[in-house]
Design an enzyme around this catalytic site. Structure first.
Site, PDB file in Angstrom:
ATOM      1  N   GLU A 482       0.976  -1.222  -0.051  1.00  0.00           N
ATOM      2  CA  GLU A 482       0.053   0.202  -0.183  1.00  0.00           C
ATOM      3  C   GLU A 482       0.960   1.178   0.047  1.00  0.00           C
ATOM      4  OE1 GLU A 482      -2.965   0.785  -0.545  1.00  0.00           O
ATOM      5  OE2 GLU A 482      -3.381   2.434   0.512  1.00  0.00           O
ATOM      6  N   HIS A 483       0.457   2.269  -0.859  1.00  0.00           N
ATOM      7  CA  HIS A 483       0.987   3.515  -0.740  1.00  0.00           C
ATOM      8  C   HIS A 483       0.779   4.277   0.476  1.00  0.00           C
ATOM      9  CE1 HIS A 483       1.608   2.223  -4.748  1.00  0.00           C
ATOM     10  NE2 HIS A 483       2.691   2.891  -5.111  1.00  0.00           N
ATOM     11  N   ILE A 484       1.525   4.593   1.052  1.00  0.00           N
ATOM     12  CA  ILE A 484       1.135   5.481   2.162  1.00  0.00           C
ATOM     13  C   ILE A 484       0.515   6.607   1.999  1.00  0.00           C
ATOM     14  CG2 ILE A 484       2.260   6.553   4.521  1.00  0.00           C
ATOM     15  CD1 ILE A 484       4.618   4.785   4.221  1.00  0.00           C
ATOM     16  N   ASN A 493       6.180   6.179  -6.299  1.00  0.00           N
ATOM     17  CA  ASN A 493       6.189   4.752  -6.170  1.00  0.00           C
ATOM     18  C   ASN A 493       7.507   4.261  -5.625  1.00  0.00           C
ATOM     19  OD1 ASN A 493       4.702   2.347  -6.681  1.00  0.00           O
ATOM     20  ND2 ASN A 493       6.012   2.042  -8.642  1.00  0.00           N
TER      21      ASN A 493
END
Length: 947
Positions: A482-484, A493
């Site tokens: 998951e991207h914070i 990314n």
């Protein structure tokens, strides 16, 4: 079918369509119920894989992973279709919505329902109706071909460039790298590979793909041992490259197909790869692989799921085929090119002015580069026209000075730590899952997961769930990368913006939000931050800061961060400017285009106190003022007075000094000339008028994404004797304002939400940020129905798009321009100005219909004044001691226009916080102030402008 009356029951309203779809498989349905089932299919449709858009996309991997798990669940439950599977679930125990489904699941269900129901309604369910329904439900417009945008070959201008994933290009790239490879050691001078070394390395790169430098050394027998203590390195290794790129396409096809790939000759392999690259949709590709190539289902799926490199090289297949024989003999690409294409090395005659960039580099398709070069051309050609061609040009390159010994060591150490981390993760995977399964799962995506799991202590930072290897990378993984900070909002990314999240939490709670937005007002927040504070590794502090960030980075700051590495742009600009002289070095051997490093420019600005110029504090000259566009002019001044001797001296100084001392050492560089005073430059900069790029193009979004209902006539609450036209639209509770909550259509839902909000108090956005705080309805049999979204009334003005059954209503997108007209009195004298906003949608409609985009006739008694678009300028004449102001249009809305000073570079989010920084005026206020529209040339000269 009396039990269909249950549809009116709130508890079963969202479950009944699934029940109808399940019953439709075995017995007759009334036509209205059958229509409801088909309509329900149309509302969902499922995910349709697009190979061109989705190859290698991390989000697509999550979707397919979810679809795979759902297929297994259907098989376990014995359900024949998706609807039957969902109908068998207890909606109170298991969530039905927000699951990943595939388009094929819905198409298969449509066919199954039709086969059963046609027996009961043969006169209604005709073949023509089936085709029309199928088209209406499942049609998806294919992506427009972009083949015409593929650049032309640098060496064969009539040919398109080769796809990077194609086998010819892969083989060419491997040959190029291997032929340029040099072996270095402390004892000998750098040398090329021997014939035998080269052949051995080519075989491994072709079969296995990329090789680490240790693997390359092992292949060539150059590893350091006790018997062979000499340490060998390679020229590319010193440039920071982590591995030697191999034939990635061949290696992946070999892994997917095994023996069938090995049995193919080279032409057959090439045809297979080319055929795969031509497909855009997964299902037709699977059919082609099984029917034409006779692959089994498992092999076809493996090939369809391959992640191949995107993009195109810079030369065509024809050029590759001509160069390849010489390169296979060991010749370097440049040598082979000089022999086959000697004309490509010929110098061009000098130009009097910069020609269009498309003529100099006709194969370039980078829109950012093309736009930057077009703006550069405007400025340079204006300077040449005004002052003549310069004797030489100095340009700033985005290139650091030589790194100090400490910097180089830190870079190397970090690279080694990253490599060790990946190796450790790979070893842990093999140890835990076994060699066979581990090798199958040994993919970069899974290795990254394990590294992130190590970092967060094998505990999900969001939920506190323990993470096991099997639930992380097994057949049914339960944890997502998951991207914070959401990728869609940051485009970051990198590893520094990634962590793990339990998949259900990710899809239903965290979603496309920052941790702060999703959890700050919830009870979980402190626990989440406590877990993040226990992260291990060098990225821990940076990730904690992202978790705690209460707002997204400003878009201007983000753009600056993303464009900070402008090496490509600066190199292209240097080559483009060199066309004025026939090359960087002209025919007389003089260096006409000189480059200076960006970091040196920053150091000289600070040393010469130039950072005091602008909006900042004149007593604080340490930080560059980026709030004023004219800081670029200061950079240009520094670059202009930076000589080649200055660059060399600074490079030598930085190379000798450790980074701690480098700054002090370089700040002692002499002033540009004796008696130089930064205040004189400040006066000159203050007189600069900034020229901005005006965008009146018609491309861009024509409307908003939200689709609204048909129109309804309702009683106006504020004026009970009148009605008003409204639309309905669904919104999540946490996205509503108090006014929108009061406009919820369903009275029972509205009252439940208002009652809950009254108990919670405060802003609805904060009160409902936690789904546990959402209200619910209680049915007659005491079941609880949570309310997460609701339909609201809105008076937004909409436009119709599409035709027939595909017509939808949407809100217009951004404004294109405002047309200002003067309203005349009986004597023909302007008594006021009024503005007519034209959306981009309307501007495109006018253009398509052959009408003028700017309309000058606004009816009798009105006279056109001028039009304004974002980026255009007006001049406000000064009164008394007030200086004239040049303002740039920033926002156009209603009858209000917001301006900023021509030199103001601050984003609107910053200006909002500064009193007086936002300059707003009504259209008629502009008349009262005597506003005049002006045009500003690339050299900052302004002239009155019309339309």
């Amino acid at each position: 079918m009396d039990d269909l009356k249950l549809i009116s029951d709130r508890r079963t309203a969202h479950v009944v369509p699934y029940t109808l779809r399940a019953r439709a498989l075995d017995g007759p349905l009334p036509l209205y119920a059958l229509g409801r089932a088909f309509y329900h299919l149309a509302q969902r449709r499922g995910f349709l894989s697009n190979l061109k858009a989705g190859r290698g996309d991390e989000e697509t991997g999550k979707v397919k992973q979810g679809i795979s798990q759902l297929s297994k669940d259907m098989e376990t439950s014995g359900a024949r279709t998706l609807g039957e599977h969902f109908a068998g679930l207890d909606a109170d125990e298991q969530r039905i919505r927000q699951r990943w489904t595939s388009r094929q699941m819905y198409q298969d269900e449509f066919e199954a329902i039709w086969r059963t129901q046609i027996k009961h309604h043969p006169h209604v369910l005709t073949q023509k109706l089936k085709e029309e329904l199928s088209e209406a439900i499942f049609h998806q417009r294919p992506l427009k071909s972009q083949r015409h945008l593929i650049g032309k070959c640098d060496l064969e201008p009539r040919r398109r460039r080769a796809a990077i994933a194609s086998l010819p290009y892969q083989q060419f790239r491997v040959l190029q790298r291997v032929n340029d490879l040099r072996v270095e050691s402390e004892l000998d001078l750098p040398r090329p590979l021997t014939h035998d070394e080269r052949e051995q390395l080519l075989i491994r790169l072709t079969v296995e793909g990329d090789l680490s430098w240790n693997e390359v050394k092992k292949t060539l027998g150059l590893r350091t041992t006790k018997k062979q203590p000499v340490k060998y390195t390679f020229n590319f290794e010193g440039d920071g490259e982590k591995k030697l790129i191999g034939n990635r396409t061949a290696a992946k096809f070999s892994e997917a197909l095994g023996q069938p790939w090995d049995d193919m000759d080279e032409p057959t392999r090439t045809r297979l790869v080319d055929s795969v690259l031509t497909f855009e949709d997964e299902q037709p590709l699977l059919h082609h692989l099984q029917q034409h190539w006779q692959f089994g289902e498992q092999q076809a799926v493996a090939v369809a799921n391959l992640t191949l490199e995107a993009g195109y090289g810079n030369i065509s297949r024809r050029a590759i085929n001509k160069l390849r024989p010489l390169m296979e003999q060991g010749q370097a690409y440049s040598t082979a090119r000089r022999q086959i294409y000697p004309e490509s090395f010929e110098a061009r005659p000098p130009e009097e002015r910069l020609p269009p960039f498309s003529q100099v580099a006709p194969t370039v398709r980078n829109p950012t580069l093309a736009r930057a070069m077009a703006e550069l051309r405007k400025v340079v050609n204006a300077l040449v026209a005004q002052y003549g061609k310069p004797r030489f040009i100095r340009i700033e390159l985005a290139r650091d000075l030589k790194r100090s010994r400490k910097d180089r060591q830190q870079f190397t150490d970090q690279r080694d730590r990253n490599t060790k981390s990946r190796d450790d993760a790979r070893k842990r995977l093999l140890d835990r899952m076994g060699k066979a399964a581990g090798e199958q799962l040994n993919k970069p995506h899974n290795i990254l997961k394990i590294r992130l799991a190590e970092e967060c202590g094998w505990v999900c930072p969001f939920t506190g769930r323990g993470i096991e290897m099997e639930t992380l990378v097994g057949d049914s993984p339960q944890f997502d990368i998951e991207h914070i900070i959401p990728y869609s909002k940051s485009l970051d990314n990198s590893y520094m913006n990634k962590t793990l999240c339990y998949h259900e939490e990710n899809r239903h709670v965290k979603r496309n939000q920052t941790p702060y937005q999703a959890y700050h007002s919830t009870e979980q927040w402190e626990d989440i931050i406590a877990r993040v504070k226990h992260f291990k590794g060098s990225a821990a502090n940076a990730k904690l800061a992202k978790f705690l960030a209460d707002k997204l980075p400003e878009m201007d700051e983000f753009a600056e961060r993303q464009l900070s590495d402008t090496r490509y742009l600066s190199r292209a600009a240097t080559d483009y400017l060199a066309t004025l002289y026939g090359g960087r070095v002209d025919g007389d051997g003089k260096l006409r285009v000189q480059a200076s490093p960006g970091r040196l420019t920053a150091i000289l600005r600070r040393a010469w106190q130039l950072n005091r110029i602008g909006y900042g504090d004149p007593e604080d000259g340490d930080q560059k003022d980026r709030a004023d566009h004219r800081h670029h002019a200061i950079d240009a001044f520094v670059v202009a007075v930076t000589t080649t001797a200055t660059v060399h001296a600074a490079n030598r100084a930085a190379s000798r000094a450790e980074s701690y001392y480098a700054r002090d050492l370089l700040e002692n560089i002499d002033l540009p000339w004796e008696g130089f005073d930064w205040k004189n430059l400040a006066d000159a900069v203050d007189n600069i008028v900034v020229s901005s790029r005006v965008n009146r193009k018609l491309n861009g979004g024509l409307h908003k994404d939200t689709i609204y209902s048909k129109t309804y006539e309702v009683v106006d609450i504020k004026k009970p004797d009148t009605t008003k036209t409204v639309h309905h639209v669904r919104k999540p509770l946490e996205a509503m304002s108090l006014g929108e909550i009061e406009a919820i259509v369903d009275p029972a839902v509205r009252q439940a939400v208002l009652d809950k909000l009254e108990r919670l108090g405060g802003d609805p956005k904060k009160a409902f940020a936690d789904r546990n705080n959402h209200p619910y309805l209680t049915t007659k049999n005491k079941r609880l129905i949570p309310i997460h979204r609701a339909r609201i009334q809105t008076s937004v003005t909409t436009i119709a798009i599409g035709r027939g059954s595909r017509q939808r209503r949407v809100a217009a997108g951004d404004n294109h321009h405002m047309e200002i007209a003067a309203v005349l009195d009986k004597q023909g004298t302007p008594k006021k100005w009024e503005g007519h906003i034209v959306s981009r949608f309307e501007a495109v409609r006018r253009h398509t219909a052959g009408e003028p985009v700017v309309r000058r006739d606004h009816g009798p008694g009105k006279k056109p004044v001028f039009s304004l678009a974002n980026g255009e300028h007006v001049l406000l004449p000064g009164e008394g001691d007030t200086e004239p102001q040049i303002l740039r249009v920033s926002v156009i809305s209603g009858q209000q226009i917001e301006f900023v000073p021509h030199s103001d570079a601050r984003p609107i989010t910053i200006r909002k916080k500064i009193p007086g920084a936002r300059i707003r005026a009504s259209v008629d206020k502009l008349r009262q102030m005597g506003a005049m529209k002006i045009a500003i040339s690339p050299l900052g000269k302004w002239t009155p402008a019309g339309d």
